[in-house]
Design a protein around this motif. Sequence first.
Motif, short mmCIF file in Angstrom:
data_model
loop_
_atom_site.label_atom_id
_atom_site.label_comp_id
_atom_site.label_asym_id
_atom_site.label_seq_id
_atom_site.Cartn_x
_atom_site.Cartn_y
_atom_site.Cartn_z
N TYR A 650 0.84 -1.21 0.00
CA TYR A 650 0.00 0.00 0.00
C TYR A 650 0.88 1.26 0.00
O TYR A 650 0.60 2.23 -0.73
CB TYR A 650 -0.88 0.02 1.25
CG TYR A 650 -1.99 -1.00 1.29
CD1 TYR A 650 -2.70 -1.36 0.15
CD2 TYR A 650 -2.34 -1.62 2.50
CE1 TYR A 650 -3.74 -2.28 0.20
CE2 TYR A 650 -3.38 -2.54 2.56
CZ TYR A 650 -4.06 -2.88 1.41
OH TYR A 650 -5.08 -3.80 1.48
N LYS A 653 2.59 1.84 -3.38
CA LYS A 653 1.60 2.26 -4.37
C LYS A 653 1.20 3.71 -4.14
O LYS A 653 1.02 4.47 -5.10
CB LYS A 653 0.37 1.35 -4.30
CG LYS A 653 -0.63 1.60 -5.43
CD LYS A 653 -1.79 0.62 -5.40
CE LYS A 653 -2.75 0.89 -6.55
NZ LYS A 653 -3.92 -0.02 -6.53
N GLN A 664 -4.06 4.89 -0.09
CA GLN A 664 -3.06 3.83 0.11
C GLN A 664 -2.27 4.04 1.40
O GLN A 664 -2.01 3.09 2.15
CB GLN A 664 -2.13 3.76 -1.11
CG GLN A 664 -2.82 3.46 -2.42
CD GLN A 664 -3.56 2.14 -2.40
OE1 GLN A 664 -3.08 1.16 -1.86
NE2 GLN A 664 -4.74 2.12 -3.00
#
Length: 803
Positions: A650, A653, A664
């Motif tokens: 996460y 990203k 994220q």
Amino acid sequence: MAELQTWIDLPEHPNLVTCRSFMASDEVLIFADYVEGGSLQRWIDSGQLYTGGEKAAVKRILDIAIQFAWGLRCLHELGIVHQDVKPGNVMISQETAETESSILVKIADYGVARVGASVNSNIGISPENSNFVSGGGFTEGYASPEQLAKKKLDWRTDLWSWGISVFQMFYGRLPNKKPGEFPEKLQRLLEQNLGDSGLCPVPDSIVTILRGCFLEDPTQRWKSMDTVIDRLKDAFLVCSGAGYSTSLTQLSRPETQYSGIAERRTMDGRVWRNPRTALLWVLQEAGRANDSLGTPKVRSWSKRDGLLAADIAVFDEARGILEGLIQGGRKDLEKELAGLFVETGLVLETADDFNTAIDLYKKAAEIYKRLIGTAGREEFFPELARVYLYWGNSLGVLGFTQGAIQYCAKAIKIYDQLVSTENRNEFEPALAMAWFYAAESLVDTDDKLKMYDEAIRLHERLLHNEKHGELEYYLSKDYLNKAEALISSPHEKSGEREIAFNLLGKSIAILERLVVADGRREFSPELAMAYAGKAHSLRRSNNFAEALQFSDKATAIFDRLVNLEGRSEFSSCLATANIGKAMAQYSMRKHADEFYGYQNITPSGKAMEQYYTREPATVKLLFDKSIEVLERRVILEGRNQFSMDLAAAYYYKGLLFKKQFIEQFDKAITIVEYLVYIENRNEYSGDLATVYGEKAKKIYESGDLNSARKLLEKAIEILERLVLVNGRTRFSCNLAAYYYFKAETVDGGQAIELYDKAIAIIERLIKSEDYKELLPKLSKIKEERGLLLNGKMGKKRKKHLRF
């Protein structure tokens, strides 16, 4: 455990509830997909099945009956007889799957299911190919006559139970409370005009189908589930005025058996024997002939967890017999029982069930300590040390750092005593391994490096005297993990990047020779990890083209292990390797000239345009696929040891895709905050500070100074505790960077105070630890402090110094 192997090994199918993982403690826990709609029994009892009027209810019941029958057909195709078919074991999801149906039916609870001796594509389609199995548990009201009589069963017992379930859907109740009267009573009921006597009308065609299910002689029932399904579709057409359009998915099985499913090795290379060998030996000790096992059924597992569950079940059977012999006076077998505890623990580790593995290691340690203490059997000290080592490793995986350190230290103490005091040099490799596991359990980078150096020193000395493949393998792991400790350090000291790079080169050279030249493919996972580590190191050095090459090598090996060999335990490794590959691709997009040099392509305007428009989609796809895998491992399968991998996915990203950064980063923060503040995983405090800081930077760039400042204060609070209280000096640069950054969000004296704190840290690092690369940054901060002090700072900067 043996009864649940069937469920564990089921392939993915929309009409079957899939087992995601299991824990084999005193009570076996199955982690399966959650089906939001609840059971068919709940739909019947609540009346939800009958909403919308009679026509809608009949259509819904027929849709459920068709999918229900199709799920059973798929089980029968696998050679599986469910034996407990009832509405309580049928789950209903109200989500559509790109079909006209508003519901999806899934069969669940295979705790009493049995698998026949052979499996082929005709099973469950014609009785000639039926697999007969012994009767197991069942629910009396739904059981067939042959099941109640405890006769051998085939798929047609499920057909009977399915018919009872369909009857119940129309009538809201079972046809009779006395199971023994079923055949006669059911036929008499079906001979009556039942059309309007249920909760909703029963079509004549359904009555005909049920008659063919409720024949006492199984051979007289419907010849296949396909026949039943075809007749149900005809009934659906008559009742609804439209053909049944929901797609029924064929069972998908690999064309060839996965070659790696039967590998009896942990992820780090420790092995266990075929448990059947142990069971045969135990039976001999019990005075029982080997043929008491019966003719073994050779099972081709479709999932790695299927083999692991089978091995655990056989080890459990062997242990049960052995414990009975010991209780009967055979105290001489205690050491074999301890050995079975250890081997079963290795299988459980491979299944990611570290809690149960720890329980078994504890039992093994208790036996060895008793043998050493009361019987004076000092020859079991090495075995006790090995158990401590495995125990400590499992505690470390689960995040119990202090416990992991404690048990690794116990193992080191025993092995060191054997080697140093008793001159038992044959235990030097075990001592080196103990140092390695101890390093793995530590949090502080400098402490880790000392432990790895001990392992390297021992392995290098041993190899100087004797070349041995196993020793080379363990030395390569020492090099690899020391390099990874340096790479993942909060801040590299002078020259450490070069040291890590060289260590990775040594590790890769050894592993390539072992895997490629010597054919030792069992060492492939470590080679892939070394390639991934090298790619990470190259990315940090901005050598993105070569980083991509090594990322490709790593993902190729992990992809083969997971998708060709069936080694599902490496799926998270594949996911993280793909994230590394995505990072390299993204970085190359920002350095397009280097990319075209690597591909030997002339960077024409058209080619440049194609690269810049297509490449981000590839990167996003890699991230999405990797996150999907990690979410499944953590959320669906309950494997919390991969939580930080998911948080990292996460986080990265969010770094790369600006439109999604808040979403994220927040997902990453949720995970890491839980680990740090709920599970007390303080080793991740620095990571939490990093995510706070990076989110603050993104928010600052959007102009929200107040939110950025609050996040920075959280990050600084964590880092001050790590550096000033816990002595984690490698976080000093991060702390200085966030002092410097926070100075941009405040005015006047506050900013000067923050600049001074950052300057003090950097000056100390330059003086005491020779961080000469920080000199330009120190000059920059002093310059800005002077400008602010003299009222000449001007506009706030939008770019921040990288530490």
